[in-house]
Write an enzyme that holds these catalytic residues in place. Structure first.
Site, PDB file in Angstrom:
ATOM      1  N   GLY A  79     -16.196 -87.278   0.087  1.00  0.00           N
ATOM      2  CA  GLY A  79     -17.374 -86.597  -0.457  1.00  0.00           C
ATOM      3  C   GLY A  79     -17.109 -85.266  -1.143  1.00  0.00           C
ATOM      4  O   GLY A  79     -17.841 -84.878  -2.044  1.00  0.00           O
ATOM      5  N   ASP A 139     -18.259 -81.368   1.704  1.00  0.00           N
ATOM      6  CA  ASP A 139     -19.459 -81.637   0.915  1.00  0.00           C
ATOM      7  C   ASP A 139     -20.739 -81.197   1.616  1.00  0.00           C
ATOM      8  O   ASP A 139     -21.565 -80.494   1.049  1.00  0.00           O
ATOM      9  CB  ASP A 139     -19.539 -83.125   0.521  1.00  0.00           C
ATOM     10  CG  ASP A 139     -19.422 -84.076   1.715  1.00  0.00           C
ATOM     11  OD1 ASP A 139     -19.245 -83.601   2.859  1.00  0.00           O
ATOM     12  OD2 ASP A 139     -19.497 -85.303   1.501  1.00  0.00           O
ATOM     13  N   ASP A 183     -24.130 -81.894   8.484  1.00  0.00           N
ATOM     14  CA  ASP A 183     -25.317 -82.532   9.051  1.00  0.00           C
ATOM     15  C   ASP A 183     -25.370 -82.149  10.533  1.00  0.00           C
ATOM     16  O   ASP A 183     -25.842 -81.079  10.887  1.00  0.00           O
ATOM     17  CB  ASP A 183     -25.194 -84.040   8.814  1.00  0.00           C
ATOM     18  CG  ASP A 183     -26.452 -84.797   9.138  1.00  0.00           C
ATOM     19  OD1 ASP A 183     -26.706 -85.017  10.332  1.00  0.00           O
ATOM     20  OD2 ASP A 183     -27.190 -85.173   8.221  1.00  0.00           O
ATOM     21  N   PHE A 197     -31.522 -87.612   3.471  1.00  0.00           N
ATOM     22  CA  PHE A 197     -30.232 -88.175   3.063  1.00  0.00           C
ATOM     23  C   PHE A 197     -30.082 -88.046   1.553  1.00  0.00           C
ATOM     24  O   PHE A 197     -30.879 -88.577   0.778  1.00  0.00           O
ATOM     25  CB  PHE A 197     -30.123 -89.639   3.494  1.00  0.00           C
ATOM     26  CG  PHE A 197     -28.717 -90.134   3.402  1.00  0.00           C
ATOM     27  CD1 PHE A 197     -27.793 -89.844   4.397  1.00  0.00           C
ATOM     28  CD2 PHE A 197     -28.288 -90.864   2.292  1.00  0.00           C
ATOM     29  CE1 PHE A 197     -26.472 -90.262   4.303  1.00  0.00           C
ATOM     30  CE2 PHE A 197     -26.974 -91.291   2.193  1.00  0.00           C
ATOM     31  CZ  PHE A 197     -26.076 -90.997   3.197  1.00  0.00           C
ATOM     32  N   VAL A 198     -29.042 -87.317   1.154  1.00  0.00           N
ATOM     33  CA  VAL A 198     -28.855 -87.042  -0.271  1.00  0.00           C
ATOM     34  C   VAL A 198     -27.595 -87.731  -0.803  1.00  0.00           C
ATOM     35  O   VAL A 198     -26.660 -88.011  -0.046  1.00  0.00           O
ATOM     36  CB  VAL A 198     -28.768 -85.521  -0.553  1.00  0.00           C
ATOM     37  CG1 VAL A 198     -30.091 -84.846  -0.251  1.00  0.00           C
ATOM     38  CG2 VAL A 198     -27.639 -84.863   0.234  1.00  0.00           C
ATOM     39  N   ASP A 201     -22.037 -90.143  -1.233  1.00  0.00           N
ATOM     40  CA  ASP A 201     -22.313 -91.574  -1.426  1.00  0.00           C
ATOM     41  C   ASP A 201     -23.347 -92.103  -0.447  1.00  0.00           C
ATOM     42  O   ASP A 201     -23.668 -91.484   0.563  1.00  0.00           O
ATOM     43  CB  ASP A 201     -21.036 -92.390  -1.216  1.00  0.00           C
ATOM     44  CG  ASP A 201     -20.669 -92.516   0.262  1.00  0.00           C
ATOM     45  OD1 ASP A 201     -20.707 -91.489   0.972  1.00  0.00           O
ATOM     46  OD2 ASP A 201     -20.390 -93.636   0.718  1.00  0.00           O
TER      47      ASP A 201
HETATM   48  P1  5GP Z   1     -21.836 -84.518  10.366  1.00  0.00           P
HETATM   49  O1  5GP Z   1     -20.608 -84.806  11.175  1.00  0.00           O
HETATM   50  O2  5GP Z   1     -22.033 -83.043  10.093  1.00  0.00           O
HETATM   51  O3  5GP Z   1     -23.055 -85.142  10.991  1.00  0.00           O
HETATM   52  O4  5GP Z   1     -21.683 -85.256   8.992  1.00  0.00           O
HETATM   53  C1  5GP Z   1     -20.821 -84.815   8.007  1.00  0.00           C
HETATM   54  C2  5GP Z   1     -20.464 -85.904   7.047  1.00  0.00           C
HETATM   55  O5  5GP Z   1     -21.473 -86.914   6.978  1.00  0.00           O
HETATM   56  C3  5GP Z   1     -20.343 -85.353   5.648  1.00  0.00           C
HETATM   57  O6  5GP Z   1     -19.044 -84.974   5.363  1.00  0.00           O
HETATM   58  C4  5GP Z   1     -20.821 -86.505   4.787  1.00  0.00           C
HETATM   59  O7  5GP Z   1     -19.729 -87.334   4.482  1.00  0.00           O
HETATM   60  C5  5GP Z   1     -21.784 -87.255   5.652  1.00  0.00           C
HETATM   61  N1  5GP Z   1     -23.188 -86.880   5.397  1.00  0.00           N
HETATM   62  C6  5GP Z   1     -23.988 -86.091   6.157  1.00  0.00           C
HETATM   63  N2  5GP Z   1     -25.213 -85.984   5.617  1.00  0.00           N
HETATM   64  C7  5GP Z   1     -25.164 -86.694   4.477  1.00  0.00           C
HETATM   65  C8  5GP Z   1     -26.129 -86.936   3.429  1.00  0.00           C
HETATM   66  O8  5GP Z   1     -27.282 -86.484   3.405  1.00  0.00           O
HETATM   67  N3  5GP Z   1     -25.688 -87.722   2.404  1.00  0.00           N
HETATM   68  C9  5GP Z   1     -24.447 -88.256   2.351  1.00  0.00           C
HETATM   69  N4  5GP Z   1     -24.157 -89.013   1.298  1.00  0.00           N
HETATM   70  N5  5GP Z   1     -23.524 -88.043   3.305  1.00  0.00           N
HETATM   71  C10 5GP Z   1     -23.883 -87.261   4.340  1.00  0.00           C
END
Ligand code: 5GP
Length: 181
Positions: free
Chosen positions: A46, A102, A105, A154-155, A161
């Site tokens: 990402g 990127d 979350d 979700f973006v 992606d």
């Molecule tokens: P976390 O571990 O913080 O929950 O998630 C991080 C990873 O999840 C990011 O590096 C990304 O790859 C993916 N991710 C989290 N939120 C989104 C979103 O809204 N859109 C997309 N495409 N990927 C996300």
């Protein structure tokens, strides 16, 4: 007409807005690291579009490397179980590193990456994220540079992606729920 546009419910940040913000971050990093030669570690997949624009807004010598991780599979909810798919190549011992991610979350992926890279004994670790969803954090999250805060949606686009699609959209937009529900 780009057929992917029809899957997007709203454009959050267009190309112009993204580039303007990246220039500001690039200036700040160039100032802070004057006289140093930091290693930018882009988190794949990402973060690759963000990294490629960010490094072109940096005016000091730098090196780049990549770490590939996966945590989402083909869904839209983080599993929390992070896997390293490709390790870094550069020896970062005693180096100043800047992790380029990127989106944050839950924060679990970033925490895993930071812990993993700190084991290599870098001189310093800073984190630059393009997007943050503060309402979605499941742990305390800290970073040093951020592009934009967004709500818990979700973006896709600009490297992000859904099931490997939409990375090539030049803007960041909200994916219509019907595309994944
Ligand atoms: P976390 O571990 O913080 O929950 O998630 C991080 C990873 O999840 C990011 O590096 C990304 O790859 C993916 N991710 C989290 N939120 C989104 C979103 O809204 N859109 C997309 N495409 N990927 C996300």
């Amino acid at each position: 007409m780009n057929s992917m546009n029809c899957d997007i419910s709203a454009v959050l940040f267009d190309e112009h807005k993204i580039q303007a913000r990246i220039k500001e971050i690039g200036c700040r990093i160039s100032e802070e690291y004057k006289g140093k030669n930091p290693v930018f570690i882009g988190i794949l997949k990402g973060g690759f579009v963000f990294l490629s624009d960010l490094i072109r807004s940096i005016s000091i010598p730098i090196e780049i490397d990549f770490l590939a991780v996966s945590s989402y599979g083909a869904g839209t909810v983080s599993s929390g179980a992070v896997k390293i798919k490709k390790d870094i190549d550069i020896d970062i011992t005693n180096r100043d590193i800047i992790i380029v991610e990127d989106i944050v979350d839950s924060g679990l992926t970033l925490q895993y990456i930071r812990d993993y890279l700190e084991k290599h004994d870098p001189a310093s670790v800073k984190i630059c994220v393009l997007l943050d969803k503060p309402e979605a954090h499941k742990i305390e999250v800290s970073y040093d540079f951020v592009g934009f805060n967004i709500s818990n949606e979700f973006v896709v686009g600009y490297g992000l992606d859904f099931a490997e699609r939409y990375r090539n959209l030049p803007y960041i937009g909200i994916l219509k729920e019907e595309m994944y529900s």
